[in-house]
Motif scaffolding. Structure first.
Motif, PDB file in Angstrom:
ATOM      1  N   ALA A  38       2.177  18.013  19.979  1.00 19.81           N
ATOM      2  CA  ALA A  38       0.842  17.450  19.752  1.00 19.81           C
ATOM      3  C   ALA A  38      -0.256  18.471  20.051  1.00 19.81           C
ATOM      4  N   GLU A  39      -0.063  19.282  21.110  1.00 20.71           N
ATOM      5  CA  GLU A  39      -1.071  20.284  21.477  1.00 20.71           C
ATOM      6  C   GLU A  39      -1.224  21.358  20.402  1.00 20.71           C
ATOM      7  N   HIS A  40      -0.189  21.558  19.568  1.00 21.43           N
ATOM      8  CA  HIS A  40      -0.277  22.524  18.470  1.00 21.43           C
ATOM      9  C   HIS A  40      -0.881  21.918  17.200  1.00 21.43           C
ATOM     10  N   GLY A  41      -1.297  20.664  17.276  1.00 27.53           N
ATOM     11  CA  GLY A  41      -1.887  20.022  16.109  1.00 27.53           C
ATOM     12  C   GLY A  41      -0.865  19.505  15.124  1.00 27.53           C
ATOM     13  N   THR A  42       0.402  19.452  15.520  1.00 31.78           N
ATOM     14  CA  THR A  42       1.479  18.917  14.687  1.00 31.78           C
ATOM     15  C   THR A  42       1.771  17.486  15.128  1.00 31.78           C
ATOM     16  N   ARG A  43       2.028  16.607  14.179  1.00 32.86           N
ATOM     17  CA  ARG A  43       2.275  15.200  14.508  1.00 32.86           C
ATOM     18  C   ARG A  43       3.722  15.011  14.980  1.00 32.86           C
TER      19      ARG A  43
ATOM     20  N   GLY B  69       1.474  11.919  23.467  1.00 28.17           N
ATOM     21  CA  GLY B  69       0.894  12.217  22.158  1.00 28.17           C
ATOM     22  C   GLY B  69       1.727  11.775  20.977  1.00 28.17           C
ATOM     23  N   LEU B  70       2.735  10.912  21.206  1.00 30.73           N
ATOM     24  CA  LEU B  70       3.560  10.434  20.095  1.00 30.73           C
ATOM     25  C   LEU B  70       2.677   9.786  19.037  1.00 30.73           C
ATOM     26  N   ALA B  71       2.894  10.165  17.770  1.00 27.48           N
ATOM     27  CA  ALA B  71       2.096   9.622  16.671  1.00 27.48           C
ATOM     28  C   ALA B  71       2.840   8.546  15.888  1.00 27.48           C
ATOM     29  N   GLU B  72       4.172   8.561  15.968  1.00 23.16           N
ATOM     30  CA  GLU B  72       4.956   7.681  15.093  1.00 23.16           C
ATOM     31  C   GLU B  72       6.336   7.462  15.705  1.00 23.16           C
ATOM     32  N   ILE B  73       6.887   6.273  15.485  1.00 23.75           N
ATOM     33  CA  ILE B  73       8.258   5.996  15.903  1.00 23.75           C
ATOM     34  C   ILE B  73       8.970   5.253  14.782  1.00 23.75           C
ATOM     35  N   VAL B  74      10.233   5.588  14.592  1.00 19.91           N
ATOM     36  CA  VAL B  74      11.071   4.948  13.575  1.00 19.91           C
ATOM     37  C   VAL B  74      12.251   4.309  14.293  1.00 19.91           C
ATOM     38  N   LEU B  75      12.444   3.009  14.094  1.00 23.58           N
ATOM     39  CA  LEU B  75      13.554   2.300  14.702  1.00 23.58           C
ATOM     40  C   LEU B  75      14.716   2.188  13.733  1.00 23.58           C
ATOM     41  N   SER B  76      15.917   2.471  14.221  1.00 27.33           N
ATOM     42  CA  SER B  76      17.128   2.229  13.452  1.00 27.33           C
ATOM     43  C   SER B  76      17.579   0.812  13.759  1.00 27.33           C
TER      44      SER B  76
END
Length: 313
Positions: free
Chosen positions: A80-85, A106-113
């Motif tokens: 996140a600090e590098h500007g990457t999601r 800084g988590l931007a997204e989560i995908v559940l299986s």
């Protein structure tokens, strides 16, 4: 002097597999049967630092079950600090316990299986009461501000119960942004019957419409595997966090030779290699033999993610 060839563009989307370690016993996966294979923190930090030297726009941590790595928030924070999601794919068992720390990092997204509701999910995932243990995490995600999605491996045990999953999404405070239906691979005994496939294909339009009414994009296709022209390796790669090996996409990681290891070569030298260029060319014309096990829904999912990345710029 002859001009040098243009440098390859860094991938936009990276799948970063931390390890095979897992806390479920899924019938379509052998991760849980493999030896524990994680590495020291310095190992992951070194690989991540190399990747971020020519940063992608998205890094998705996978496994196994990445939430079993206790220092995952540290990796997410660095991304996140590098500007990457930063994104995570999880089976959900540890989500309720660890979600707050991931969001703070800084988590931007989560995908559940998630493969079904109640006993259907548990029959596939091989652990009793696993759905009840996952449900608080689902509710916590739905109440958060995270973008989230669901991956479902479609097989004979759940193909007739997908409508029940859509009903569950409708009861949440915030349904998933997308729902990816992945045909089961490499397990003939788990594959839906011809009658089940025909019924799925017939119901797909109505299921898509129902999801659309919830604000959920259903990413699905007919239950087929075949090679066809594919641009996915042009913008995504898969990094094995244990070996450092880099592959053309999250599908080719299981069927093709790597582009090289980040333990031996610099990041630009790997994604800009002649090996990488050859894979991209073969995939782009549909002539890569390793793509025969892929499916239209998986290609569409990666394209969907690329479009989301570009929309967020």
């Amino acid at each position: 002097m002859k001009d040098s060839p243009p440098a390859a563009r860094p991938p936009q989307l990276i799948y970063f597999k931390l390890f095979d370690n897992c806390n479920l016993r899924c019938n379509m996966c052998d991760c849980w049967e493999l030896p524990k294979n994680d590495r020291p923190s310095a190992h992951y930090l070194s690989l991540l630092g190399e990747i971020l030297s020519a940063p992608p726009e998205y890094i998705r941590f996978t496994g196994g079950e990445p939430l079993m790595y206790r220092r995952l928030p540290e990796l997410i924070s660095i991304v996140a600090e590098h500007g990457t999601r930063p994104s995570v794919i999880s089976n959900g068992l540890l989500v309720a316990r660890r979600l707050d720390s991931l969001i703070a990092a800084g988590l931007a997204e989560i995908v559940l299986s998630l493969d079904g509701v109640g006993g259907v999910h548990e029959d596939i995932r091989g652990v009793r009461n696993s759905f009840e243990r996952i449900k608080p995490g689902i509710d916590a995600i739905a109440r958060s501000d995270l973008v989230w999605g669901v991956n479902t491996v479609v097989q004979s045990l759940n193909i007739e119960h997908l409508a029940a999953m859509a009903s569950m999404f409708a009861e949440l405070s915030a349904p998933p942004t997308w729902w990816h239906l992945i045909p089961v691979r490499g397990h003939d005994l788990l594959a839906p019957s011809p009658a089940q496939k025909a019924a799925f294909d017939e119901a797909l339009d109505s299921l898509t419409a129902r999801c659309r009414s919830l604000g959920t994009r259903l990413v699905a296709a007919k239950q087929e595997h075949h090679a066809s022209p594919c641009q996915v390796p042009e913008f995504t790669v898969y990094v094995d966090g244990v070996s450092g090996e880099v592959y053309g996409c999250n599908m080719l990681a299981y069927t093709d030779r790597s582009w090289g290891s980040l333990l031996e070569r610099r990041w630009p030298d790997v994604f800009g290699s002649s090996r990488a260029a050859g894979v991209k060319a073969l995939c782009g014309t549909g002539r890569h033999g390793a793509c025969a096990g892929c499916d239209d829904a998986s290609r569409e999912m990666n394209l969907f993610l690329r479009n989301r990345i570009e929309a967020l710029r």
